[in-house]
Write a protein that holds these residues in place. Structure first.
Motif, PDB file in Angstrom:
ATOM      1  N   LYS A 195       0.847  -1.250   0.040  1.00 34.10           N
ATOM      2  CA  LYS A 195       0.041  -0.250   0.057  1.00 34.10           C
ATOM      3  C   LYS A 195       0.877   1.337  -0.024  1.00 34.10           C
ATOM      4  N   PRO A 196       0.420   2.468  -0.334  1.00 30.15           N
ATOM      5  CA  PRO A 196       1.484   3.740  -0.329  1.00 30.15           C
ATOM      6  C   PRO A 196       1.548   3.981   1.084  1.00 30.15           C
ATOM      7  N   VAL A 197       2.822   4.346   1.391  1.00 28.77           N
ATOM      8  CA  VAL A 197       3.321   4.732   2.495  1.00 28.77           C
ATOM      9  C   VAL A 197       4.008   6.007   2.463  1.00 28.77           C
ATOM     10  N   MET A 198       4.355   6.823   3.619  1.00 26.46           N
ATOM     11  CA  MET A 198       5.258   7.873   3.395  1.00 26.46           C
ATOM     12  C   MET A 198       6.525   7.341   3.166  1.00 26.46           C
ATOM     13  N   TRP A 199       7.452   7.810   1.958  1.00 26.84           N
ATOM     14  CA  TRP A 199       8.629   7.210   1.549  1.00 26.84           C
ATOM     15  C   TRP A 199       9.618   8.357   1.418  1.00 26.84           C
ATOM     16  N   SER A 200      10.695   8.037   1.995  1.00 31.55           N
ATOM     17  CA  SER A 200      11.721   9.153   1.996  1.00 31.55           C
ATOM     18  C   SER A 200      12.713   8.885   1.032  1.00 31.55           C
ATOM     19  N   PRO A 201      12.891   9.210  -0.241  1.00 30.20           N
ATOM     20  CA  PRO A 201      13.833   8.800  -1.323  1.00 30.20           C
ATOM     21  C   PRO A 201      15.162   9.182  -0.928  1.00 30.20           C
ATOM     22  N   GLY A 401      10.362   7.277 -17.885  1.00 26.84           N
ATOM     23  CA  GLY A 401      11.204   6.308 -17.256  1.00 26.84           C
ATOM     24  C   GLY A 401      12.403   6.869 -16.793  1.00 26.84           C
ATOM     25  N   GLY A 402      12.993   6.735 -15.708  1.00 26.96           N
ATOM     26  CA  GLY A 402      14.167   7.436 -15.181  1.00 26.96           C
ATOM     27  C   GLY A 402      14.441   8.743 -14.726  1.00 26.96           C
ATOM     28  N   LEU A 403      13.209   9.482 -14.800  1.00 30.26           N
ATOM     29  CA  LEU A 403      13.282  10.649 -14.314  1.00 30.26           C
ATOM     30  C   LEU A 403      12.862  10.883 -12.759  1.00 30.26           C
ATOM     31  N   LYS A 404      13.580  11.655 -12.153  1.00 32.67           N
ATOM     32  CA  LYS A 404      13.710  11.870 -10.667  1.00 32.67           C
ATOM     33  C   LYS A 404      12.506  12.844 -10.184  1.00 32.67           C
ATOM     34  N   VAL A 405      11.670  12.490  -9.340  1.00 40.21           N
ATOM     35  CA  VAL A 405      10.638  13.167  -8.582  1.00 40.21           C
ATOM     36  C   VAL A 405      11.360  13.886  -7.335  1.00 40.21           C
ATOM     37  N   LEU A 406      12.320  13.248  -6.899  1.00 42.07           N
ATOM     38  CA  LEU A 406      12.805  14.032  -5.895  1.00 42.07           C
ATOM     39  C   LEU A 406      14.341  13.867  -6.320  1.00 42.07           C
ATOM     40  N   GLU A 407      15.367  14.869  -5.886  1.00 38.65           N
ATOM     41  CA  GLU A 407      16.765  14.707  -5.982  1.00 38.65           C
ATOM     42  C   GLU A 407      17.343  13.918  -4.568  1.00 38.65           C
ATOM     43  N   THR A 408      18.177  12.987  -4.927  1.00 36.42           N
ATOM     44  CA  THR A 408      18.602  12.350  -3.823  1.00 36.42           C
ATOM     45  C   THR A 408      20.280  12.370  -3.345  1.00 36.42           C
ATOM     46  N   GLU A 409      20.888  13.136  -4.471  1.00 36.83           N
ATOM     47  CA  GLU A 409      22.484  13.355  -4.316  1.00 36.83           C
ATOM     48  C   GLU A 409      22.699  14.633  -4.842  1.00 36.83           C
ATOM     49  N   GLY A 410      23.902  14.806  -4.325  1.00 36.46           N
ATOM     50  CA  GLY A 410      24.504  16.277  -4.677  1.00 36.46           C
ATOM     51  C   GLY A 410      23.904  17.320  -3.951  1.00 36.46           C
ATOM     52  N   LYS A 411      24.186  18.687  -4.648  1.00 37.90           N
ATOM     53  CA  LYS A 411      23.858  19.714  -3.841  1.00 37.90           C
ATOM     54  C   LYS A 411      22.196  20.090  -3.921  1.00 37.90           C
ATOM     55  N   LYS A 412      21.548  19.132  -4.830  1.00 43.05           N
ATOM     56  CA  LYS A 412      20.042  19.315  -4.784  1.00 43.05           C
ATOM     57  C   LYS A 412      19.192  18.322  -4.174  1.00 43.05           C
ATOM     58  N   THR A 413      20.125  17.498  -3.269  1.00 41.94           N
ATOM     59  CA  THR A 413      19.530  16.507  -2.439  1.00 41.94           C
ATOM     60  C   THR A 413      18.158  17.162  -1.689  1.00 41.94           C
ATOM     61  N   GLY A 414      17.005  16.309  -1.803  1.00 40.99           N
ATOM     62  CA  GLY A 414      15.726  16.922  -1.006  1.00 40.99           C
ATOM     63  C   GLY A 414      14.985  17.834  -2.060  1.00 40.99           C
ATOM     64  N   LYS A 415      15.392  18.150  -3.130  1.00 38.51           N
ATOM     65  CA  LYS A 415      14.716  19.201  -4.059  1.00 38.51           C
ATOM     66  C   LYS A 415      14.051  18.382  -4.998  1.00 38.51           C
ATOM     67  N   PHE A 416      12.767  18.702  -5.393  1.00 40.66           N
ATOM     68  CA  PHE A 416      11.810  18.186  -6.399  1.00 40.66           C
ATOM     69  C   PHE A 416      12.694  18.264  -7.729  1.00 40.66           C
ATOM     70  N   SER A 449      15.752  14.105   8.077  1.00 36.60           N
ATOM     71  CA  SER A 449      16.607  14.719   6.982  1.00 36.60           C
ATOM     72  C   SER A 449      15.955  15.900   6.640  1.00 36.60           C
ATOM     73  N   LYS A 450      14.752  16.321   6.943  1.00 36.58           N
ATOM     74  CA  LYS A 450      14.022  17.719   6.742  1.00 36.58           C
ATOM     75  C   LYS A 450      14.035  17.490   5.328  1.00 36.58           C
ATOM     76  N   ALA A 451      13.855  16.505   4.585  1.00 38.80           N
ATOM     77  CA  ALA A 451      13.746  16.606   3.014  1.00 38.80           C
ATOM     78  C   ALA A 451      12.135  16.335   2.694  1.00 38.80           C
ATOM     79  N   PRO A 452      11.556  16.529   1.718  1.00 31.67           N
ATOM     80  CA  PRO A 452      10.184  16.201   1.454  1.00 31.67           C
ATOM     81  C   PRO A 452       9.985  14.656   1.186  1.00 31.67           C
ATOM     82  N   VAL A 453       8.878  14.029   1.432  1.00 35.04           N
ATOM     83  CA  VAL A 453       8.483  12.828   1.334  1.00 35.04           C
ATOM     84  C   VAL A 453       7.652  12.632   0.151  1.00 35.04           C
TER      85      VAL A 453
END
Length: 954
Positions: A195-201, A401-416, A449-453
């Protein structure tokens, strides 16, 4: 008495005046003195427990909520642990035996991240490090911080079973947690659900409600057209005029990236909908609207005008009413890729309102709780997988396919990432985007992490709250049976438990206690085998949770099960499950403790955290809460009421306060604030606390000096021999004793310290000490009045040092051992019994009236000093005339003594105070101007008698 009191013949009377004398310094010097007291205490907590157990004292259990073993303590830690210490010390003071075992929470992402950083600094990626090596590094890191924080807490004066401390990463603890988990597994309360759960990429794991906090976020908003393709057979034929133009249902969303996951549209059965035709667009725009004249749109009537405004539609006609039931639509991206060629049904949903949006809810069952529930309620079971654990579209998703919803690496980590704009561009290309904009709204973020989920469909393990076991009902009943301080805490946690979803307990990380179980590959069900469970627990007990990851499956399964048939679950438990089990391995089953605990005490955020996880864990395994009462405190803000932040530079470091001013200053601040609300702290507030401490210390110091040499032979025991003022002070002690005991019993420390401080500054310093210093300094040593004064001061000292011992233990210890160096620790005392015969409401009423007159007299004397009519307090003579009124009875009182003048006359009927200068010579010993002055000795009669007695005794 700075002048040398000498006779005409040169005798110096200074050595006959009993001035206060004590080695107790005026300046506390707490930063230096407190560590010395700590060293002298040794293992104070163990000594106190032994003493109370030998006395057969009742047992009180305070169960410690574990702070996280990561970094130096902050002001929130100091507040929390100090409040707990107030409870522990005050319960000892009330005569109870107290069980308090400090603990630490050690598993979880913050530590895991720190260790990942350490390995990256050595050019090693996490996936290149064995799980055993990685977990050991986490364990070492946490152990180091436990040692640091323990010493910092001790420096605050916190007493507890430090040698027996608990930590969620200890081998025995991890085994106990696994054993508690097995209880849920074997009872049927555990299930695996997709089921859908809150997920932190960013953290690459599922999160529970307690790990989420909400922050303002600026999101894109889009209005999207879903073309109506038809209707079910039972739909009225005349509902829509398809021959004129294909109508479209319009949805609104703040998550464009979820459009590829759309499977349905939800509508509200009670909402009025209409079919609208566009007739005109706004003119003079810098862009061409996506709407066109002739477009037919289906919207909630209440929201149609708002939608037209967003789409720049200037004119429209309502063609007809619409019942959405039975309609079917095309996916808005169907024209661009056959992968979106499925039908999108209209589903009735109670969660749909016409308060905002369009009255229709875009439904992506893999990315929303309501979406999932309405999809399943209409008989659909397949849940599409659209986004992977790293927050990117799976490769099988058409167009994206492959496009990021949320960035998980680099300076943009946590940004959409690019997913949102890519989806909007494709909607424009497909001709189905009606309008777009942006809005600020509250959005869920990970509190670590203070990042969006995001909501993401993924297989996870849950504890069922409803159904045959009725865990939710048990928890609600337990809440009703629990005492809350403040009482509002009950409604807060109750509302959370009433509405919370099933407990998500699995996490996809490395550092934690595993869901140590096997799942049958054929049935998908957990293995229920007591022998297997016992082998798992035994291995974890001996080697820690690492054994689950390093030992072969056959070690646990034994000869009775084929390892190829079973899947070993390597997810780790939610850290809230870890801490929710602490009652099971900290207090339950110990000979010197008891279950449930008398009290849990944490910040108010723990209504959704530790209080709740402990409640659910215990109700699921034992049928009731692990606590009898819950106490919550607020958060600490800066002096301006703003949240503390290192970036703002407005934090207050408790270690700095201790090093500069002493732990007792910080503790006094905690005792004075209303901890149930958010508190403020800063330099100015701390200075106010220092001022209050100084007055308190001076009171204790004066008592010590005044009681120098006091022994039992001097004590008066016959209450009839005490003057009225002494009987009043004894009454105040009786009154305060009841208040203090009651306040400690209800954990209201503010109602201990404030009345006691007011007593010290008002009844003692401003009244009693000031009036009685003449008698104390100058009366003959064996006079009944002076003996009464010193007896009362002894009773005051005995109670003050006890009442304040839990709040300012270092200062009270210093005072007690200054006077009684061989009497043992002040902390080991109980509040002395206060005789019932000290109660004297009549005397208290009389002194309330005297105080009114005293105010008038003091005002008049101060005015006379300003006019230089008189000098010191003893200058006014026998003709001072304060008014005699019914409000100031004087039976048994010497008015001159009360007013601190050389004499006084009370005349009935006068309404004003007249100050006259006394015409008698000034006594060279007491400085009072008295008519019985002796020219030969230079003394008044009282002082001649005192000096003769002193000389005779030498």
């Amino acid at each position: 008495m700075a002048d040398a009191p000498q006779t005409p013949d040169g005798r110096d009377y200074r050595d006959t005046v009993f001035l206060p004398d004590t080695p107790f310094p005026m300046r506390g010097g707490l930063p230096k003195k407190e560590p010395e007291i700590l060293a002298a205490w040794g293992d104070l907590y163990a000594d106190l427990r032994k003493q109370r157990q030998a006395e057969g004292a009742p047992l009180f259990v305070l169960h410690d909520g574990p702070p996280y073993a990561n970094g130096d303590i902050h002001i929130g830690h100091a507040l929390n642990k100090t409040l707990k210490d107030f409870v522990v010390r005050s319960q000892f003071l009330l005569g109870n035996d107290v069980d308090y075992v400090p603990g630490w929470d050690c598993h979880g992402l913050p530590i895991e991240w720190k260790i990942e950083e350490q390995f990256r600094a050595k050019a090693r990626r996490k996936d290149e490090v064995s799980k055993a090596e990685f977990r050991q590094a986490c364990r070492d890191y946490a152990a180091g911080w436990i040692d640091v924080q323990r010493e910092q807490f001790k420096r605050l004066g916190i007493v507890g079973n430090w040698d027996g401390r608990y930590a969620t990463m200890d081998f025995a603890t991890e085994a106990a947690i696994v054993k508690e988990f097995h209880k849920f597994k074997n009872s049927g309360q555990l299930y695996r659900g997709s089921k859908p759960v809150m997920w932190s990429p960013v953290e690459r794991t599922a999160l529970a409600d307690a790990e989420i906090e909400y922050h303002e976020h600026n999101s894109p908003t889009i209005w999207v057209k879903f073309p109506v393709t038809g209707a079910t057979d039972d739909h009225p034929d005349d509902l829509l005029a398809f021959r004129h133009a294909t109508p479209a249902i319009v949805i609104w969303t703040t998550t464009p990236w979820t459009i590829p996951a759309n499977r349905a549209i939800s509508y509200g059965p009670e909402i009025d909908y209409g079919l609208y035709e566009v007739t005109a667009l706004e003119e003079g725009l810098e862009f061409e609207p996506w709407a066109k004249p002739g477009d037919r749109l289906i919207l909630a009537d209440k929201l149609a005008e708002e939608v037209f405004k967003a789409a720049k539609i200037a004119g429209w006609t309502r063609v007809d009413a619409v019942n959405p039931s039975g309609l079917e639509c095309a996916h808005p991206l169907a024209a661009l890729h056959p992968g979106f060629g499925y039908s999108v049904p209209l589903l009735a949903g109670d969660h749909v309102t016409d308060e905002a949006g369009t009255g229709f809810v875009h439904t992506a069952p893999g990315h929303g709780a309501d979406d999932y529930e309405v999809w399943r309620a209409h008989g659909h079971h397949e849940i599409p997988d659209t986004v992977d654990p790293d927050g990117a579209y799976y490769e099988h998703v058409p167009l994206f396919g492959g496009l990021k919803v949320l960035e998980t690496e680099g300076k943009k980590t946590g940004k959409f990432g690019p997913a949102n704009p890519a989806v909007m561009e494709k909607l424009i290309e497909a001709g189905t985007l009606l309008a777009r904009g942006r809005m600020d709204h509250s959005y869920p973020h990970s509190w670590r992490s203070k990042a969006p989920v995001i909501f993401r469909n993924t297989p996870q393990w849950f504890v069922r709250l409803d159904g045959e076991h009725g865990l939710r009902d048990k928890a609600l009943a337990a809440i009703d049976a629990t005492t809350f301080h403040p009482a509002g805490g009950r409604n807060r946690i109750r509302s959370m438990v009433e509405t919370r979803p099933d407990w998500l307990i699995s996490r996809q990380r490395a550092w934690g206690t595993p869901l140590a179980m096997f799942v049958d590959r054929q049935t998908g069900q957990p293995l229920h085998d007591d022998a297997v469970d016992a082998r798992i627990v035994e291995a974890v007990q001996a080697e820690g949770a690492d054994a689950w990851f390093t030992r072969p499956d056959s070690d646990f399964l034994g000869a009775g099960h084929d390892p190829d048939r079973y899947e070993k679950v390597e997810d780790i438990l939610d850290v809230w499950f870890d801490s929710g089990c602490t009652h099971a391995f900290t207090i339950e089953g110990r000979a010197d403790s008891k279950w449930p605990a008398d009290l849990y005490l944490e910040g108010s955020d723990q209504h959704r955290g530790w209080f709740q996880s402990s409640l659910l864990e215990a109700c699921g395994t034992r049928g009731r809460a692990p606590y009898e009462a819950v106490l919550t405190h607020g958060f600490t803000l800066d002096e301006n009421g703003e949240k503390m932040s290192k970036s703002k530079g407005n934090t207050v470091n408790p270690l700095t306060v201790i090093n500069e001013s002493g732990a007792d200053i910080l503790r006094l601040w905690v005792s004075v604030v209303d901890y149930a609300e958010d508190q403020r702290i800063g330099k100015q507030i701390l200075q106010t606390t220092v001022d209050a401490y100084r007055k308190l210390r001076n009171t204790v110091r004066y008592l010590l000096g005044a009681l120098n040499g006091f022994d039992e032979a001097e004590r008066l025991t016959d209450l009839d021999q005490f003057p009225p003022l002494e009987r009043y002070i004894l009454h105040r002690l009786w009154e305060l004793d009841g208040e203090v005991r009651a306040a400690y019993a209800r954990y209201d420390f503010q109602d201990v310290v404030r009345p006691v401080l007011e007593f010290c500054s008002g009844d003692l310093s401003a009244l009693y000490f000031d009036i009685r210093k003449d008698s104390l300094y100058c009366d003959r040593p064996d006079s009944l009045k002076r003996r009464a004064v010193r007896t009362v001061m002894d009773e005051v000292f005995t109670r003050l040092t006890a009442w304040l011992a839990p709040l300012t233990p270092f200062t009270m210890e210093e005072a007690w051992t200054t006077r009684f160096p061989e009497a043992g620790s002040n902390c080991a005392r109980v509040i002395p019994a206060t005789p019932a015969e000290w109660e004297n409401t009549a005397e208290a009423a009389r002194w309330a009236k005297v105080d009114t007159v005293l105010e008038e007299v003091n005002d008049a004397l101060e005015a006379a000093r300003r006019d230089k009519l008189i000098g010191g307090a003893w200058t006014p003579g026998p003709r001072s005339r304060p008014p005699q009124t019914p409000s100031a009875p004087s039976d048994g009182l010497d008015p001159a003594e009360v007013f601190r003048t050389s004499g006084a006359e009370l005349s009935a009927g006068e309404t004003a105070v007249t100050v006259k200068v006394a015409d008698a010579p000034k006594c060279r010993r007491c400085w009072r101007r008295m008519p019985d002055f002796s020219e030969s000795s230079g003394l008044c009669g009282r002082c001649e008698d005192a000096v003769a007695a002193i000389d005779a005794g030498r």
